[in-house]
Write a protein that holds these residues in place. Structure first.
Motif, PDB file in Angstrom:
ATOM      1  N   ASN A  42       0.805  -1.226   0.000  1.00 14.84           N
ATOM      2  CA  ASN A  42       0.000   0.000   0.000  1.00 14.84           C
ATOM      3  C   ASN A  42       0.845   1.286   0.000  1.00 14.84           C
ATOM      4  O   ASN A  42       0.713   2.138   0.854  1.00 14.84           O
ATOM      5  CB  ASN A  42      -0.929  -0.024   1.226  1.00 14.84           C
ATOM      6  N   ASN A  44       1.397   4.628  -0.881  1.00 12.03           N
ATOM      7  CA  ASN A  44       0.696   5.804  -1.398  1.00 12.03           C
ATOM      8  C   ASN A  44       1.321   7.071  -0.811  1.00 12.03           C
ATOM      9  O   ASN A  44       2.312   7.001  -0.066  1.00 12.03           O
ATOM     10  CB  ASN A  44      -0.810   5.703  -1.133  1.00 12.03           C
ATOM     11  N   SER A  45       0.735   8.216  -1.117  1.00  8.97           N
ATOM     12  CA  SER A  45       1.378   9.474  -0.715  1.00  8.97           C
ATOM     13  C   SER A  45       1.352   9.675   0.798  1.00  8.97           C
ATOM     14  O   SER A  45       2.240  10.303   1.368  1.00  8.97           O
ATOM     15  CB  SER A  45       0.728  10.656  -1.429  1.00  8.97           C
ATOM     16  N   THR A  46       0.350   9.081   1.463  1.00 10.99           N
ATOM     17  CA  THR A  46       0.323   9.173   2.926  1.00 10.99           C
ATOM     18  C   THR A  46       1.517   8.433   3.528  1.00 10.99           C
ATOM     19  O   THR A  46       2.209   8.949   4.406  1.00 10.99           O
ATOM     20  CB  THR A  46      -0.992   8.549   3.481  1.00 10.99           C
TER      21      THR A  46
HETATM   22  C1  LIG Z   1      -3.023   5.607   1.952  1.00 13.23           C
HETATM   23  O1  LIG Z   1      -3.418   4.397   2.572  1.00 13.23           O
HETATM   24  C2  LIG Z   1      -3.881   4.536   3.901  1.00 13.23           C
HETATM   25  C3  LIG Z   1      -4.119   3.136   4.457  1.00 13.23           C
HETATM   26  O2  LIG Z   1      -4.984   2.427   3.676  1.00 13.23           O
HETATM   27  C4  LIG Z   1      -5.142   5.407   3.911  1.00 13.23           C
HETATM   28  O3  LIG Z   1      -5.578   5.568   5.219  1.00 13.23           O
HETATM   29  C5  LIG Z   1      -4.820   6.740   3.262  1.00 13.23           C
HETATM   30  O4  LIG Z   1      -5.985   7.514   3.185  1.00 13.23           O
HETATM   31  C6  LIG Z   1      -4.223   6.544   1.893  1.00 13.23           C
HETATM   32  N1  LIG Z   1      -3.783   7.807   1.359  1.00 13.23           N
HETATM   33  C7  LIG Z   1      -4.189   8.258   0.185  1.00 13.23           C
HETATM   34  C8  LIG Z   1      -3.652   9.565  -0.265  1.00 13.23           C
HETATM   35  O5  LIG Z   1      -4.954   7.631  -0.530  1.00 13.23           O
END
Ligand SMILES: *[C@@H]1O[C@H](CO)[C@@H](O)[C@H](O)[C@H]1NC(C)=O
Ligand SMILES: *[C@@H]1O[C@H](CO)[C@@H](O)[C@H](O)[C@H]1NC(C)=O
Ligand SMILES: *[C@@H]1O[C@H](CO)[C@@H](O)[C@H](O)[C@H]1NC(C)=O
Length: 316
Positions: A42, A44-46
């Protein structure tokens, strides 16, 4: 006044010779061309905004000339660009990347295959998205690379992150992908890599007879069944694999270089911190390098030897 060495000249030369041999050795050791595959769970940018996670991912990717990342969920390439920037600050090489589009059955789980590679040592010479949607949840995105650093020069990488519940069928269908890309690029030098879920309940020994990457000749599984590519202590599964096609590809692999990279151990990180990065460890393998660097020592050796022999003769 003439300066006199405390050691006789031949002895000095002999020491020098030994030293240069040792240097040549250790240089040879780190001179493989490393290809890695990492399921960065997973990504992603977070996740990329977490400094500690990013630092660890940077250290992992910087070990590799080419690194396949899987489970990337970053359609805008924000996380990937930030990883590239971190790599380029951290490492003397310049990293660039090539990414597939989003692949998957559901909008909430679209994943990309991303290859991050060193601009100085590798070049992308072709890419091909396998299209048979019904065959895979995430169809392989094949990329053809060229590297002057390797003996091999040209090879094709085929990534796969299987859907666990149909892992056996998807791994078997890699054979169809092999036929397509080998025809397209007129080559049999193809490597398959990624999180195949190729172990534990998802692929057993008995399943092998249903997988053409086992039943057909010429495919070599470099990461064995006893390797544990999972982070958690409760799992012990060889999910992540590297398979090459052809004797000539096999000959271009550095012996015993196909390994899992346990970065918990290597970087001395707690399991807790590692699990913030991924539940998988990366796997990697090294290709043999063309030998323009280690050519210097033999010449030095000859020169030194001739001087030693001459000074010994003149001492008689
Ligand atoms: C990245 O993944 C996390 C865990 O699933 C989620 O909480 C978060 O919103 C995601 N970030 C983006 C930018 O989609
Ligand atoms: C990659 O390297 C080539 C020369 O080998 C150079 O011309 C090019 O600008 C580099 N690209 C990047 C993105 O650094
Ligand atoms: C395909 O490659 C082989 C050698 O690997 C070569 O002999 C043959 O001419 C090539 N065919 C085409 C159509 O390029």
């Amino acid at each position: 006044m003439r300066w006199r060495s405390p050691l006789p000249l031949p002895l000095l030369l002999l020491l020098f010779l030994l030293f240069s041999l040792l240097v040549g050795r250790s240089r040879g050791k780190s001179s493989g061309f490393r290809i890695c595959a990492f399921n960065v769970q997973n990504f992603n940018s977070t996740k990329a905004a977490n400094y500690r996670v990013m630092h660890t991912v940077t250290r992992i990717v910087s070990r590799c000339d080419i690194c396949l990342l899987q489970e990337v969920k970053d359609p805008q390439l924000i996380a990937i660009k930030s990883l590239q920037a971190a790599l380029n600050r951290y490492d003397p090489y310049h990293y660039i990347s090539v990414s597939s589009g989003g692949l998957g059955n559901t909008a909430s789980d679209m994943q990309q295959y991303v290859f991050i590679y060193r601009n100085e040592t590798a070049k992308v010479t072709g890419q091909h998205q396998y299209q048979k949607k019904q065959s895979f949840v995430r169809e392989p995105f094949a990329v053809r690379f060229h590297s002057d650093k390797t003996v091999m020069k040209d090879f094709v990488l085929v990534p796969l992150h299987t859907a666990a519940q149909q892992a056996v069928q998807e791994i078997d269908r890699l054979y169809d992908v092999y036929q397509e890309v080998s025809r397209k690029w007129n080559t049999s030098d193809v490597m398959f890599l990624g999180d195949f879920n190729a172990g534990c309940a998802h692929m057993t020994r008995a399943d092998r007879k249903r997988i053409r990457l086992f039943t057909q000749q010429g495919f070599y599984w470099l990461i064995g069944d006893k390797v544990d590519t999972t982070v958690r202590d409760i799992t012990n599964c060889p999910y992540d694999r590297i398979v090459v096609h052809g004797q000539s590809f096999l000959r271009n692999i550095r012996p015993r270089s196909a390994q899992v990279f346990n970065f918990a151990k290597e970087f001395k990180l707690s399991k807790e911190r590692v699990l913030k990065v991924s539940d998988h460890f990366p796997v990697g393998v090294e290709l043999k390098c063309s030998a323009h660097l280690p050519r210097a020592p033999p010449l030095l050796l000859l020169l030194s030897l001739s001087v030693i022999v001459r000074s010994c003769l003149s001492a008689l």
